[in-house]
Design an enzyme around this catalytic site. Structure first.
Site, mmCIF file in Angstrom:
data_model
loop_
_atom_site.group_PDB
_atom_site.id
_atom_site.type_symbol
_atom_site.label_atom_id
_atom_site.label_comp_id
_atom_site.label_asym_id
_atom_site.label_seq_id
_atom_site.Cartn_x
_atom_site.Cartn_y
_atom_site.Cartn_z
ATOM 1 N N CYS A 28 -4.972 0.958 6.363
ATOM 2 C CA CYS A 28 -5.298 2.337 6.717
ATOM 3 C C CYS A 28 -6.695 2.802 5.513
ATOM 4 O O CYS A 28 -6.932 3.948 5.467
ATOM 5 C CB CYS A 28 -4.227 3.219 5.742
ATOM 6 N N CYS A 37 -7.111 -1.050 1.377
ATOM 7 C CA CYS A 37 -6.125 -1.301 2.334
ATOM 8 C C CYS A 37 -6.741 -1.875 3.413
ATOM 9 O O CYS A 37 -7.504 -0.959 3.975
ATOM 10 C CB CYS A 37 -4.973 -0.429 2.501
ATOM 11 N N CYS A 50 0.521 3.385 3.777
ATOM 12 C CA CYS A 50 0.924 2.728 4.913
ATOM 13 C C CYS A 50 1.801 1.492 4.803
ATOM 14 O O CYS A 50 2.316 1.266 5.855
ATOM 15 C CB CYS A 50 -0.388 2.148 5.745
ATOM 16 N N CYS A 58 0.684 -1.127 -0.160
ATOM 17 C CA CYS A 58 0.002 0.013 0.014
ATOM 18 C C CYS A 58 0.911 1.364 0.208
ATOM 19 O O CYS A 58 1.834 1.537 0.786
ATOM 20 C CB CYS A 58 -1.002 -0.047 1.375
ATOM 21 N N CYS A 112 -8.093 -5.572 -10.260
ATOM 22 C CA CYS A 112 -7.628 -4.376 -11.061
ATOM 23 C C CYS A 112 -7.283 -3.310 -10.140
ATOM 24 O O CYS A 112 -8.174 -2.303 -9.632
ATOM 25 C CB CYS A 112 -8.579 -4.323 -12.177
#
Length: 161
Positions: free
Chosen positions: A130, A127, A82, A79, A150
């Site tokens: 976060c 995510c 984070c 991510c 995707c």
């Protein structure tokens, strides 16, 4: 009296439904609690304008614009908000859509929710730590899962290895 209660229930339910439809998806995600939580100002300080638009405002980058779509090396995708590892290069494939695509996330890495912002229903992927928006998952991917995650390249960081 029953007619009054039925009308009141109908009006109350209708108002609630209209209010829910009027909220953008971003407002709904703001209500969720995530282990890493920052104010919009804090996110703007640590993310580029483009990454903020994708991760926090749920925008979509143009197709074929991300170098991660063409990334072929072994490694991990994390991510961009984070740094939580979310995808392995072992599950990445070329979907031909113009966005990095994977057939499975890492265990306990992502969350999903219903996205009705267009004229059809999709499943949004974010995510789990976060709440950053990654993209959407579809049921037209390869075996073994049949899924196509995707993802926006701007939502991810790649570490070779």
């Amino acid at each position: 009296m029953d007619q009054y209660l039925s009308r009141r229930l109908f009006l109350g339910s209708s108002t609630a439904a209209i209010a829910a439809l009027a909220l953008p998806l971003g407002s709904l995600s703001a209500a969720q609690r995530f282990p890493i939580s920052k104010s919009p100002q804090e996110w703007r300080r640590i993310l580029s304008r483009q990454r903020y638009a994708v991760l926090r405002e749920e925008k979509t980058e143009p197709p074929f614009s991300s170098p991660l779509d063409r990334e072929k090396r072994r490694g991990t995708y994390a991510c961009a908000g984070c740094s939580l590892p979310v995808f392995s290069s072992a599950t990445k494939y070329d979907s031909g859509t113009g966005w990095p695509s994977f057939y499975a996330p890492l265990r306990n890495a992502v969350g999903t929710r219903v996205d009705n912002t267009l004229s059809f229903t999709r499943t949004e992927v974010h995510c789990r730590r976060c709440g950053g928006h990654f993209g959407h998952v579809f049921d037209d991917g390869p075996k073994p899962t049949g899924k196509r995650y995707c993802m926006n390249g701007l939502a991810l960081l790649f570490t070779p290895g």
